[in-house]
Design an enzyme around this catalytic site. Structure first.
Site, PDB file in Angstrom:
ATOM      1  N   TYR A 150      29.172  73.038  43.427  1.00 61.65           N
ATOM      2  CA  TYR A 150      29.639  73.963  42.384  1.00 61.65           C
ATOM      3  C   TYR A 150      31.075  73.688  41.944  1.00 61.65           C
ATOM      4  CZ  TYR A 150      25.975  77.359  41.639  1.00 61.65           C
ATOM      5  OH  TYR A 150      24.834  77.972  41.237  1.00 61.65           O
ATOM      6  N   LYS A 218      21.516  72.854  55.425  1.00 63.73           N
ATOM      7  CA  LYS A 218      20.621  71.686  55.410  1.00 63.73           C
ATOM      8  C   LYS A 218      21.337  70.565  56.146  1.00 63.73           C
ATOM      9  CE  LYS A 218      16.769  69.908  53.767  1.00 63.73           C
ATOM     10  NZ  LYS A 218      15.466  70.259  54.297  1.00 63.73           N
ATOM     11  N   ASP A 272      15.326  75.194  54.002  1.00 63.73           N
ATOM     12  CA  ASP A 272      13.955  75.329  53.497  1.00 63.73           C
ATOM     13  C   ASP A 272      13.165  76.325  54.337  1.00 63.73           C
ATOM     14  OD1 ASP A 272      14.598  73.266  55.202  1.00 63.73           O
ATOM     15  OD2 ASP A 272      12.968  71.946  54.598  1.00 63.73           O
ATOM     16  N   ASP A 296      23.122  80.537  46.269  1.00 55.72           N
ATOM     17  CA  ASP A 296      22.651  80.838  44.922  1.00 55.72           C
ATOM     18  C   ASP A 296      21.125  80.982  44.926  1.00 55.72           C
ATOM     19  OD1 ASP A 296      22.858  81.231  42.226  1.00 55.72           O
ATOM     20  OD2 ASP A 296      22.950  79.117  41.699  1.00 55.72           O
TER      21      ASP A 296
END
Ligand code: NAP
Length: 405
Positions: A150, A218, A272, A296
């Site tokens: 971002y 992740k 995930d 987000d």
């Protein structure tokens, strides 16, 4: 100075009875939503405190309105005003996709260093939910707001900067990226900025008697960015909050999974997996701390689980100031139709009242919202899912909330 919120040395606020609070109505559906929100906030403060307290709202410019009036999308004066008054509220602002200027919403968060994006997702009775036991949903996302992809360090395919970056990568790794057709984005995640987010998230968990903080990452794939976020998160828990926090590992190694009284469990889930976890076992999740992009994505999922983006509030909080805003965007197809749900910005306003310490006024809003929804008087987004609902316009919904206070 009178009417100005002051910051005390310990980080708490001194709030005058009539603080000036800057607001940005926003683009698209923003003005409809803001007008509705302002009505509700004023009514709630009046209901709670009669004429003793009142917010003096002061418009500041950003977005299309700012551009039309000043030629700038985000005038410096706006950022200066927010810094001066310390607490502000805003509607959504448009960002073009794939070209043009960077997001104004992101610019406000980064320029003011509003590093913690706090987004609660709590079920309200009567709201249609796709989940089996929605009453178990009560989570708060702490999304890092100033780093990750971002930050907007990107170079378009074919540009000199992209080619330079690719040549750097090709020389130093076994990869062979195509110089002419590859776009490049950089994903910075730092120890300092990660740790301050975790300090806020864990302190919030302590202050609000929450059960756990889950690190969503992740790190198995992006080892030195999201993997480092994970490592630094645990370091904050184990070093800075060692009396309050227990890691999930220690919980099973030493306590057979039974949480010692007063301890907050610090655990992690790969991003995930996190999506199915919160959907299938929401009661096992409480505070979620995530890097910017993960935060987000998970925000919109949690919003959908508790009624959709029309009821998803948020706060961007730094050490010096705070800006309250909904999770959703400008929903351009509904602009000017007086149609969308103002609930997200209204609930963001309730978070703002709590931030000021005006909890009585915030409670007035929550109670009115609960009552109105149980009476099935709702905007289009909820009306299409509630059999027998009475569909109200955006402005009518606000009036209904005010009359039920
Ligand atoms: P969006 O504006 O959030 O709208 C997506 C969908 O969410 C809408 O079509 C609508 O669903 C639902 N929705 C949004 N706001 C709602 C409300 N108040 N009440 C009920 N339903 C609501 O996302 P987008 O269309 O992807 O983005 C539009 C623009 O907003 C883009 O320029 C984007 O960059 C910007 N944006 C700004 C912010 C921000 O200001 N912080 C955040 C996100 C996006 P249905 O169509 O199903 O009715």
């Amino acid at each position: 100075m009178e009417n100005i919120i002051e910051l005390n040395k310990d980080g708490s606020l001194s709030v005058p009875d009539k603080p000036v609070i800057p607001y940005i109505p926003g683009d698209g559906t923003g003005p409809d939503i803001w007008n509705a929100t302002r009505l509700v906030l004023d009514a709630a403060v009046k209901k709670a405190y009669k004429d003793k307290k009142k917010i003096i709202f002061k418009e500041v410019l950003a977005g299309e309105d700012a551009f039309n009036k000043t030629g700038e999308w985000l005038p410096k004066e706006t950022l200066d005003q927010i810094q001066k008054y310390r607490v502000a509220i805003k509607g959504p602002l448009t960002t073009p996709v794939g070209h043009g200027m960077r997001s104004l919403n992101v610019a406000i968060r980064q320029d003011l260093d509003l590093y913690a994006c706090i987004r609660p997702a709590k079920y309200i009775s009567g709201v249609p939910s796709p989940c089996r036991e929605p009453e178990n949903i009560d989570m708060v996302i702490f999304r890092e707001n100033t780093e990750d992809i971002y930050l907007g360090i990107e170079w378009e395919a074919g540009t000199k900067q992209a080619k330079d970056a690719i040549s750097f990568v090709n020389q130093r790794t076994t990869k062979s990226l195509d110089e002419d057709t590859t776009g490049i984005g950089i994903k910075p995640i730092s120890e300092k900025k990660t740790k301050r987010l975790f300090k806020k998230a864990i302190q919030y968990a302590i202050d609000h008697n929450r059960k756990s903080v889950t690190i969503m990452h992740k790190g198995n794939i992006m080892k030195f960015t999201e993997g480092a976020f994970l490592k630094w998160g645990y370091e904050v828990g184990e070093n800075d909050f060692k009396d309050d926090v227990i890691t999930e590992q220690k919980l099973w190694d030493h306590f057979k999974g039974k949480v010692p009284k007063g301890k907050i469990v610090l655990k992690d889930r790969i991003a995930d997996n996190m999506f199915q976890q919160v959907l299938l076992r929401p009661n096992e999740y409480d505070i979620i701390a995530a890097p910017n992009l993960n935060g987000d994505y998970i925000s919109d999922l949690l919003a959908a689980m508790v009624g959709g983006l029309g009821l998803a509030p948020g706060a961007n909080i730094g050490d010096n100031c705070a800006v309250f805003e909904a999770t959703h965007g400008t929903a351009p197809k509904y602009a000017g139709l007086d149609k969308v749900n103002p609930g997200s910005v209204i609930l963001s306003g309730a978070m703002m009242l709590d931030h000021l310490g005006w909890h009585e006024a915030s409670n007035v809003i929550h109670t009115a919202l609960q009552k109105t929804i149980l009476n099935k008087k709702v905007t289009y987004d909820l009306a299409r899912l509630i059999p027998g609902a009475i569909e109200l316009k955006c402005s009518e919904f606000a009036l209904e909330l005010c009359s039920s206070m």
